[in-house]
Design an enzyme around this catalytic site. Structure first.
Site, PDB file in Angstrom:
ATOM      1  N   GLU A 116       5.569  -5.105   5.792  1.00  0.00           N
ATOM      2  CA  GLU A 116       5.977  -6.472   6.127  1.00  0.00           C
ATOM      3  C   GLU A 116       6.043  -7.405   4.907  1.00  0.00           C
ATOM      4  OE1 GLU A 116       1.577  -7.817   7.815  1.00  0.00           O
ATOM      5  OE2 GLU A 116       3.334  -9.088   8.106  1.00  0.00           O
ATOM      6  N   GLN A 118      -6.881   8.376   4.551  1.00  0.00           N
ATOM      7  CA  GLN A 118      -5.790   8.295   5.536  1.00  0.00           C
ATOM      8  C   GLN A 118      -4.429   8.047   4.904  1.00  0.00           C
ATOM      9  OE1 GLN A 118      -7.383   5.690   9.082  1.00  0.00           O
ATOM     10  NE2 GLN A 118      -8.652   5.373   7.289  1.00  0.00           N
ATOM     11  N   ARG A 119      -4.415   7.672   3.633  1.00  0.00           N
ATOM     12  CA  ARG A 119      -3.156   7.335   2.980  1.00  0.00           C
ATOM     13  C   ARG A 119      -2.777   8.333   1.898  1.00  0.00           C
ATOM     14  NH1 ARG A 119      -3.638   1.092   1.549  1.00  0.00           N
ATOM     15  NH2 ARG A 119      -3.351   1.859  -0.558  1.00  0.00           N
ATOM     16  N   MET A 141      -8.010   2.908   9.681  1.00  0.00           N
ATOM     17  CA  MET A 141      -7.167   1.796   9.204  1.00  0.00           C
ATOM     18  C   MET A 141      -6.176   1.352  10.283  1.00  0.00           C
ATOM     19  SD  MET A 141      -6.243   2.609   5.265  1.00  0.00           S
ATOM     20  CE  MET A 141      -7.373   2.202   3.933  1.00  0.00           C
ATOM     21  N   GLY A 152       0.848  -1.199   0.000  1.00  0.00           N
ATOM     22  CA  GLY A 152       0.000   0.000   0.000  1.00  0.00           C
ATOM     23  C   GLY A 152       0.876   1.240   0.000  1.00  0.00           C
ATOM     24  N   ARG A 196     -24.091   8.071  14.100  1.00  0.00           N
ATOM     25  CA  ARG A 196     -23.662   8.092  12.701  1.00  0.00           C
ATOM     26  C   ARG A 196     -22.272   7.472  12.591  1.00  0.00           C
ATOM     27  NH1 ARG A 196     -28.277   9.069  12.010  1.00  0.00           N
ATOM     28  NH2 ARG A 196     -29.202  10.824  10.884  1.00  0.00           N
ATOM     29  N   THR A 208       4.815   2.309   6.202  1.00  0.00           N
ATOM     30  CA  THR A 208       3.404   1.931   6.340  1.00  0.00           C
ATOM     31  C   THR A 208       2.718   2.913   7.274  1.00  0.00           C
ATOM     32  OG1 THR A 208       1.788   0.368   7.241  1.00  0.00           O
ATOM     33  CG2 THR A 208       3.996   0.181   8.119  1.00  0.00           C
ATOM     34  N   ILE A 209       1.497   3.251   6.917  1.00  0.00           N
ATOM     35  CA  ILE A 209       0.730   4.117   7.826  1.00  0.00           C
ATOM     36  C   ILE A 209       0.400   3.346   9.097  1.00  0.00           C
ATOM     37  CG2 ILE A 209      -0.266   5.541   5.999  1.00  0.00           C
ATOM     38  CD1 ILE A 209      -2.942   3.973   6.500  1.00  0.00           C
ATOM     39  N   ASP A 210       0.440   2.005   9.045  1.00  0.00           N
ATOM     40  CA  ASP A 210      -0.007   1.195  10.191  1.00  0.00           C
ATOM     41  C   ASP A 210       0.986   1.192  11.362  1.00  0.00           C
ATOM     42  OD1 ASP A 210      -2.049   0.540   8.465  1.00  0.00           O
ATOM     43  OD2 ASP A 210      -1.182  -1.385   7.888  1.00  0.00           O
TER      44      ASP A 210
HETATM   45  O1  F6P Z   1      -1.286  -1.452   5.296  1.00  0.00           O
HETATM   46  C1  F6P Z   1      -1.811  -0.215   4.962  1.00  0.00           C
HETATM   47  C2  F6P Z   1      -3.280  -0.308   4.778  1.00  0.00           C
HETATM   48  O2  F6P Z   1      -3.694   0.980   4.466  1.00  0.00           O
HETATM   49  C3  F6P Z   1      -4.089  -0.905   5.932  1.00  0.00           C
HETATM   50  O3  F6P Z   1      -4.259  -0.001   6.996  1.00  0.00           O
HETATM   51  C4  F6P Z   1      -5.356  -1.294   5.227  1.00  0.00           C
HETATM   52  O4  F6P Z   1      -6.016  -2.354   5.861  1.00  0.00           O
HETATM   53  C5  F6P Z   1      -4.870  -1.736   3.889  1.00  0.00           C
HETATM   54  O5  F6P Z   1      -3.625  -1.117   3.673  1.00  0.00           O
HETATM   55  C6  F6P Z   1      -5.797  -1.396   2.759  1.00  0.00           C
HETATM   56  O6  F6P Z   1      -5.214  -1.798   1.580  1.00  0.00           O
HETATM   57  P1  F6P Z   1      -5.764  -1.627   0.095  1.00  0.00           P
HETATM   58  O7  F6P Z   1      -4.785  -0.734  -0.585  1.00  0.00           O
HETATM   59  O8  F6P Z   1      -5.722  -3.004  -0.485  1.00  0.00           O
HETATM   60  O9  F6P Z   1      -7.136  -1.062   0.144  1.00  0.00           O
END
Ligand code: F6P
Length: 341
Positions: free
Chosen positions: A102, A273-274, A168, A10, A265, A124-126
């Site tokens: 990872e 977020q990305r 996420m 991602g 809601r 990674t944003i995670d």
């Molecule tokens: O690993 C980064 C991430 O944004 C996760 O937080 C999320 O679950 C996943 O990628 C979403 O990935 P995709 O690009 O397949 O929608």
């Protein structure tokens, strides 16, 4: 030297800072860099583009990656590993910088034990990669979520509503906890701790009894009820065996409304977020990682990954980075809990 560079998995804000740093440092020292397009796919298809000062000019504030990305896994393709090794040789690469999470770094680790000269950079944003205190992308993401929570506060308050925000983070609650604390969330639910719905609702009711007429609940996409399955957007697995998480927000929203009687809601923040420009922290971290990756290559320190330890950027074996998922430090969650209800 001819250095290859790729971005896999991602995307996240800050990837271009790393690419720029590697290219600039290499150019200063008269070395050449080629970008492999779309992650490991670029190596398997010999799809590359030469990167010079002009190609990286102006990319520092840009989100995403100028090289493109994909979740291609050479170990899942017939003859993929042999092809990767052959193409590495044929492209004349002396070394490769693999920027990823990872999955991408897992492939980097294996290919490096097969003899390819690879160094890693964690993204990674995670923020769920071991060995490094922080990955770049995380800070930007947390800031975006915090701003969204701020915005949700005003509409929640105007309507006397409960707002559930799904964020996420996959199987780690870093984004939920950091953004929840920064945004003043009234409850935060993370994958590391099963959801106790009665507790959540009691806490919201208590808050309303003391005069508050709205509440914000942040829930991580990987959070789940005790002994129950994760919520998935689809069952299909990607090439690294990952499912697409998502859906807990709506289930939670419905339950909260039913059990508390307060109008609720749900907002699912998703890829917002990305996207977009990286924060200053991520630009600096990405730049430091890129320079470190180049230095690791220059000193022949292959099989290592640049990572942040305290305030130092150091090289650690790639195997350390991918050995174990780094879940949320629960000391931080203890701090978050002080502000529940
Ligand atoms: O690993 C980064 C991430 O944004 C996760 O937080 C999320 O679950 C996943 O990628 C979403 O990935 P995709 O690009 O397949 O929608």
């Amino acid at each position: 030297m001819k250095i290859g560079i790729l971005t896999g998995g991602g995307d996240c804000p800050g990837l271009n800072s790393v690419i720029r740093a590697v290219v600039r440092k290499a150019a200063n020292e008269g070395q050449s860099v080629v970008g492999l397009r779309y992650g490991w796919k670029g190596l398997l298809e010999k799809d590359c583009v030469s990167l010079d000062l002009r190609s990286v000019s102006g990319i520092l504030p840009k989100g995403g990656t100028i090289l493109g990305t994909s979740r291609t896994n050479p170990y899942k393709k017939e003859g993929g590993v042999e092809l990767a090794k052959k193409n590495f040789r044929e492209l004349g690469l002396d070394a490769l910088v693999a920027i990823g999470g990872e999955d991408t770094l897992g492939v980097a680790t294996k290919l490096s034990t097969e003899g390819l000269n690879i160094v890693g950079v964690p993204k990674t944003i995670d923020n769920d990669l071991g060995a490094t205190d922080f990955t770049f992308g995380f800070d930007t993401s947390v800031n975006i979520v915090m701003e969204c929570i701020d915005r949700l506060h005003t509409t929640a308050e105007s309507h006397n509503r409960i707002m559930v925000v799904e964020v996420m983070g996959r199987h780690a609650g870093w984004i939920a906890a950091y953004a929840g604390i920064a945004g003043g969330a009234d409850y935060i639910l993370i994958p590391e701790i099963p959801i106790e719905i009665e507790e959540v609702c009691e806490s919201i009711k208590k808050r309303h009894q003391r005069g508050k007429n709205f509440s914000i609940v942040v829930v991580s996409e990987g959070a789940a009820f005790k002994d129950k399955d994760l919520f998935l957007q689809e069952q299909k697995l990607d090439e690294f065996g990952h499912v697409r998480l998502g859906g807990i927000g709506h289930v939670l929203g419905e339950l909260i409304e039913k059990k508390t009687g307060f109008e609720t809601r749900v907002t699912v923040l998703g890829h917002i977020q990305r996207g977009g420009s990286p924060s200053a922290f991520d630009r600096v971290l990405g730049t430091r990682f890129g320079v470190k990756a180049y230095d690791l290559i220059k000193s022949g320190d292959f099989g290592k990954m640049a990572c942040l330890k305290g305030n130092e950027v150091v090289g650690v074996p790639l195997t350390e980075a991918t050995a174990k998922l780094k879940t949320l430090d629960l000391k931080l969650y203890d701090i978050a809990k002080i502000f529940f209800c």
